[in-house]
Design an enzyme around this catalytic site. Structure first.
Site, mmCIF file in Angstrom:
data_model
loop_
_atom_site.group_PDB
_atom_site.id
_atom_site.type_symbol
_atom_site.label_atom_id
_atom_site.label_comp_id
_atom_site.label_asym_id
_atom_site.label_seq_id
_atom_site.Cartn_x
_atom_site.Cartn_y
_atom_site.Cartn_z
ATOM 1 N N ASN A 393 31.928 -14.889 2.848
ATOM 2 C CA ASN A 393 31.604 -13.891 3.861
ATOM 3 C C ASN A 393 30.273 -14.223 4.532
ATOM 4 O O ASN A 393 30.252 -14.743 5.649
ATOM 5 C CB ASN A 393 31.562 -12.499 3.221
ATOM 6 N N ASP A 394 29.173 -13.975 3.853
ATOM 7 C CA ASP A 394 27.852 -14.147 4.471
ATOM 8 C C ASP A 394 27.632 -15.547 5.032
ATOM 9 O O ASP A 394 26.967 -15.708 6.048
ATOM 10 C CB ASP A 394 26.753 -13.843 3.447
ATOM 11 N N VAL A 395 28.216 -16.558 4.365
ATOM 12 C CA VAL A 395 27.956 -17.940 4.794
ATOM 13 C C VAL A 395 28.676 -18.294 6.091
ATOM 14 O O VAL A 395 28.523 -19.392 6.602
ATOM 15 C CB VAL A 395 28.336 -18.964 3.703
ATOM 16 N N ALA A 434 24.821 -9.885 0.894
ATOM 17 C CA ALA A 434 23.604 -9.577 1.620
ATOM 18 C C ALA A 434 23.623 -8.153 2.164
ATOM 19 O O ALA A 434 22.632 -7.672 2.682
ATOM 20 C CB ALA A 434 23.408 -10.571 2.759
#
Lengths: 464, 100
Positions: A393-395, A434
């Site tokens: 997700n965040d990456v 995050a």
């Protein structure tokens, strides 16, 4: 065996250990490298036996304890699932740390055995070296235990912070230094024990404020500590193999910590001081209004990918949690039969320790030459038809490139949004580690596949 | 004037840090997990100290306090040596070339 001859052999062990790490520069030479490491270890142990030259009852006990420890180690090594590698490595670090503490204690109690002087009259330099070795070893031990508990889920991954935490750590750290100085002056065993005890406490306090998402950095950092502890003991024992190894491991861990920090665009101190993800609430609130998302099913995904000429898979830790890696490989095999070119894109912090995702894919028999690192593959997204994001997700969040307000701004991300269409497998629209919303969900070229990663992938395989 | 042997050991230490620095940067990122497990295994060469601690005393007193700590360290280091090298080997076995 003469001291000079054994010193030469210890040097050879040290060189073999360097070659062991050197072997890891490519998968082809890596297995040979591991054999170099084993050879180095064998030489060190045999030379030590010959140098001491005591093959009485004690020797039998040593062999028995070696076999006991060895069997436990071998059993763990064969049974551990690859998803649990981070815990295993953290656990192993704690053992190295504790072993360093024990050797230091032993040297302190019976210095004459190691030619360090006599009880109450230990050489100054040796005293400093052994107390440093014991202290760093103790920090490594208790810190790794906390890391292990957090990774295993026995302890919550949420950062534990309290007022005055950093001040307390600072005071404890300074106390340790003061006690080492005092130990040199008095040679008192009570002070030695206090140093060990306080260091155990520092290890715990150092790791509890660090959140679950930062574990890759923590493991690497503890790896480094275990090396410095070994080097400290190496100086005490005047043993070249230990000094070389300690330095190698210490710098290796430090480099890995640096790489992990860079992968998250955070400074090392920022991670150590802890508390990420808990405080950053500001950016979530504004995104709470309903935005349209395109929702698809397995058939749509299968259709899109079958007609693509190139597909890039972006796996994240969620894939490993869902145990979807084997299903994923089946899907890729089916796509390849259809003439689709498939590659994998791995973000530096995709797993929970450096290189974790690569091991998980390798376990699922994904050939390593189809797996690429961020810098190698990031330009290819623009020419790719479908990006299949699974458990990450965040990456992939483009916000890291566009919004300076975002907590992940500046973090290197995979340019998934540049591909013609994006398939995003996720259970819900919830934000990732995050705690921030992913812009990618609402893009026109994104098709959300709301399901468990494994189930969805299996369904896609069926409809292919 | 004679040079303290400590200085020689310090030189080895510093040079090894540099060697480690360059060698580790050349490790391919896909093998970073095996790198950690193998560094784990080799740092258990600390077992050398544990062996000296247990075997160097007089043979009659095998279970003195200092020896017991040595024996404990031997067990811990042995877990790590066998566990570390074997799990590394297990991982490296999985890194195979594409079957053609």
């Amino acid at each position: 065996m003469s001291a000079n001859l054994s010193a030469i052999f210890y040097l050879i062990s040290g060189i073999l250990f360097i070659l062991a790490l050197r072997g890891l520069s490519s998968p082809e030479t890596s297995r040979q490298g591991n054999y170099f490491g084993i050879a180095g270890m064998l030489i060190s142990i045999i030379v030590t036996f010959l140098t001491v030259g005591n093959f009485g009852t004690g020797f039998i006990y040593v062999l028995i304890f070696l076999v006991i420890g060895g069997s436990v180690g071998a059993y763990i090594a064969f049974r551990i699932p690859m998803t649990a590698m981070p815990e295993l490595v953290a656990g192993f670090h704690s053992l190295v740390g504790l072993a360093a503490v024990f050797v230091a204690i032993s040297a302190f109690l019976k210095p004459e055995v190691f030619n360090l002087g006599t009880v109450g009259n230990i050489k100054l330099a040796s005293l400093i070296e052994m107390s440093l070795g014991a202290s760093i070893g103790a920090i490594t031990f208790s810190g790794s235990i906390i890391a292990f508990l957090k990774l295993r889920g026995i302890m919550s991954g949420a950062p534990i912070t309290f007022k005055g935490q950093h001040l307390l750590n600072l005071i404890l750290g300074l106390t340790t230094i003061f006690l080492i100085y005092y130990l040199c002056a008095t040679q008192s065993s009570n002070i030695f024990w206090s140093i060990v005890a306080i260091s155990f406490l520092i290890g715990i306090l150092l790791i509890i404020p660090i959140g679950g998402a930062d574990m890759p950095v923590v493991i690497s950092m503890l790896n480094s500590y275990s090396g410095w502890a070994a080097a400290g003991i190496g100086f005490t024992l005047e043993n070249t193999a230990l000094i070389i190894t300690g330095a190698l491991v210490g710098s290796s861990g430090a480099i890995l910590s640096y790489i992990m920090c860079k992968g998250m665009n955070r400074s090392f101190f920022n991670v150590i001081l802890g508390g990420w993800g808990a405080s950053e609430q500001s950016s979530i609130s504004k995104n709470n209004e309903q935005k349209p998302v395109k929702n698809g099913n397995a058939d749509d995904a299968a259709f899109l990918m079958k007609n693509a000429s190139s597909v890039i898979i972006v796996p994240g830790y969620g894939m490993a949690v869902a145990q979807a890696q084997h299903a994923l490989r089946e899907m890729v095999d089916a796509l390849k039969k259809n003439g689709v070119k498939v590659s994998y894109a791995i973000h530096p912090v995709a797993g929970r320790m450096p290189g974790h995702m690569n091991v998980l894919l390798a376990e699922a028999n994904v050939p390593y030459d189809e797996v690429f690192e961020l810098e190698e593959i990031n330009n290819d997204f623009a020419n790719c038809d479908v990006a299949y994001v699974i458990g990450a997700n965040d990456v992939t969040n483009p916000v890291a490139k566009s919004d300076p307000q975002s907590p992940i701004f500046g973090m290197p991300v995979l340019d998934v949004e540049k591909s013609k269409s994006v398939l995003f497998v996720k259970r819900s629209l919830s934000p990732g580690y995050a705690g921030i919303d992913n812009d990618l969900f609402y893009r026109d070229n994104t098709l959300m596949l709301f399901a468990d990663a494994k189930k969805m992938t299996e369904e896609i395989v069926k409809s292919l | 004037m004679e040079i303290d042997p400590f200085i020689f050991r310090l030189s080895i230490f510093i040079l090894s840090i540099f060697v480690g620095y360059y060698v580790v940067w050349s490790v391919t990122p896909s093998l970073h997990t095996p790198l950690m497990s193998v560094t784990n295994a080799i740092s258990s060469v600390i077992i050398v100290g544990a062996i000296i601690a247990t075997l160097s005393g007089s043979s009659e007193k095998i279970f003195e306090t200092s020896n017991i700590f040595g024996f404990l360290a031997i067990i811990l280091a042995a877990v790590n040596i066998f566990g570390g090298f074997l799990v590394t080997q297990r991982m490296l076995q999985m890194y195979k070339k594409k079957k053609k």
